[in-house]
Design an enzyme around this catalytic site. Structure first.
Site, mmCIF file in Angstrom:
data_model
loop_
_atom_site.group_PDB
_atom_site.id
_atom_site.type_symbol
_atom_site.label_atom_id
_atom_site.label_comp_id
_atom_site.label_asym_id
_atom_site.label_seq_id
_atom_site.Cartn_x
_atom_site.Cartn_y
_atom_site.Cartn_z
ATOM 1 N N SER A 113 7.489 -19.617 -15.513
ATOM 2 C CA SER A 113 7.166 -20.536 -16.712
ATOM 3 C C SER A 113 8.397 -21.488 -16.319
ATOM 4 O O SER A 113 7.901 -22.536 -15.501
ATOM 5 C CB SER A 113 8.085 -19.481 -17.779
ATOM 6 O OG SER A 113 7.214 -19.980 -18.782
ATOM 7 N N ASP A 253 -1.143 -12.536 -19.109
ATOM 8 C CA ASP A 253 -0.659 -14.279 -19.525
ATOM 9 C C ASP A 253 -0.728 -14.587 -19.747
ATOM 10 O O ASP A 253 -2.458 -15.366 -19.704
ATOM 11 C CB ASP A 253 -0.422 -14.043 -17.351
ATOM 12 C CG ASP A 253 1.816 -15.249 -16.792
ATOM 13 O OD1 ASP A 253 1.507 -15.258 -18.376
ATOM 14 O OD2 ASP A 253 1.834 -15.692 -16.300
ATOM 15 N N HIS A 280 3.780 -12.684 -18.883
ATOM 16 C CA HIS A 280 4.276 -13.551 -18.960
ATOM 17 C C HIS A 280 5.421 -13.153 -17.963
ATOM 18 O O HIS A 280 6.098 -13.756 -16.454
ATOM 19 C CB HIS A 280 4.482 -14.697 -20.052
ATOM 20 C CG HIS A 280 4.581 -15.743 -19.806
ATOM 21 N ND1 HIS A 280 4.586 -16.878 -18.979
ATOM 22 C CD2 HIS A 280 5.960 -16.635 -20.148
ATOM 23 C CE1 HIS A 280 4.740 -17.823 -18.925
ATOM 24 N NE2 HIS A 280 5.587 -17.581 -19.368
#
Length: 309
Positions: A113, A253, A280
């Site tokens: 991320s 995601d 995610h």
């Protein structure tokens, strides 16, 4: 497995601050397996939720390093720092401070991320020690991230969208109805494991207890981005990346294909892998499969780096 591997922790100096570092050492180290440095997300989400990536130590015979970025977790907290203190360059500098303190000259990087965004910021500067980079569940620009969040938000049930809109307009984003609506987005697009893994819950809890970095750079949640990263983009600098790159994403995601496609389009040596059925936190949803793909990539570039020496 993790409990049997030697794990040590310490703090290293970063300017006037301290960065907490955890080193996981394999029981059977492989001589050509270079260390992997894991960059957590947020910004400000601490290392807990990516802790299971340490299993790559024994699975690949390499040292795996986690650290809490300054401002969160076990590192120095700076709740009174001004907004302009929290910049990508700050965290690039911290990364290199960790490498220097640990005496690491050649390394792989895996960022999840925000950690993948930070990894890209590191890679475009072409550090001589970077052997490979895995960018996991990350956008190449926050404009694309916000657009993707809007697309996904439009797919939520009407009553959920209405609650989000109503409380954001009123500024009541801590209202239980708003938090419940946000949780629906998280269940679909952030972590689909039920019940929520404890490691993920621990990272969220520490961020909520010390939200300075996350709220300043991102905003109150994953899809309401009003922080200083709002204009961030690495797209125009991606051709400068000389290290090989693996881009990982999940089918559901919040980092949708439009957010990570620029990595694939503009990095010279790049490949991508999308995990079906995940969102995610692919590394928590399909941990063994995730680590197997990463391990193969790392091994390939261990060999390539060894051939260049």
């Amino acid at each position: 497995m993790l409990s049997r591997m030697p794990v040590s922790s310490r703090t290293v100096p970063f300017g006037d601050h301290e960065t907490w570092v955890q080193v996981t050492t394999p029981e059977n180290a492989q001589p050509h397996a270079l260390p992997l440095i894991v960059l957590h997300g947020g910004p400000g989400m601490a290392h807990n939720y990516v802790a299971n990536i340490a299993a790559l130590a024994d699975e690949t015979g390499r040292t795996v390093i986690h650290y809490d970025q300054v401002g969160c977790g076990n590192s120095t907290h700076l709740p009174d720092a001004p907004a302009d203190f929290w910049t990508p360059q700050l965290f690039v500098d911290e990364f290199h401070a960790v490498c220097t303190a640990l005496g690491i000259e050649r390394y792989h990087v895996l960022g999840q991320s925000w950690g993948g965004m930070l990894g890209a910021e590191i890679a475009v500067r072409q550090p001589s020690g970077l052997v490979s980079l895995a960018i996991c569940n990350s956008p190449a620009s926050m404009r694309l991230w916000s657009e993707a969040a809007g697309d996904l938000r439009a797919q939520l049930p009407a009553e959920t969208r209405a609650a989000l809109d109503r409380h954001e307009a009123a500024g009541t984003i801590t209202h239980p109805d708003y938090l419940q609506a946000a949780a629906e987005f998280y269940r679909r697009h952030v972590c689909r494991v039920v019940p929520t893994p404890q490691d993920f819950a621990d990272s969220v809890a520490q961020m909520e207890a010390e939200p300075t970095v996350y709220h300043t750079m991102n905003g109150p949640n994953e899809f309401h981005v009003v922080g200083t990263l709002g204009d961030w983009s690495v797209i125009d600098r991606l051709p400068d990346v000389t290290a090989p790159v693996l881009v990982i994403a999940g089918e559901h995601d919040e980092a949708t294909p439009k957010t990570w496609q620029p990595f694939v389009d503009h990095i010279p040596d790049v490949r991508s892998h999308v995990f079906p059925g995940t969102s995610h936190c692919t590394h928590l949803e399909k941990p063994e499969e995730f680590r197997a793909v990463v391990a193969q990539f790392l091994h390939q570039h261990d060999l390539a780096a060894d051939a260049r020496v």
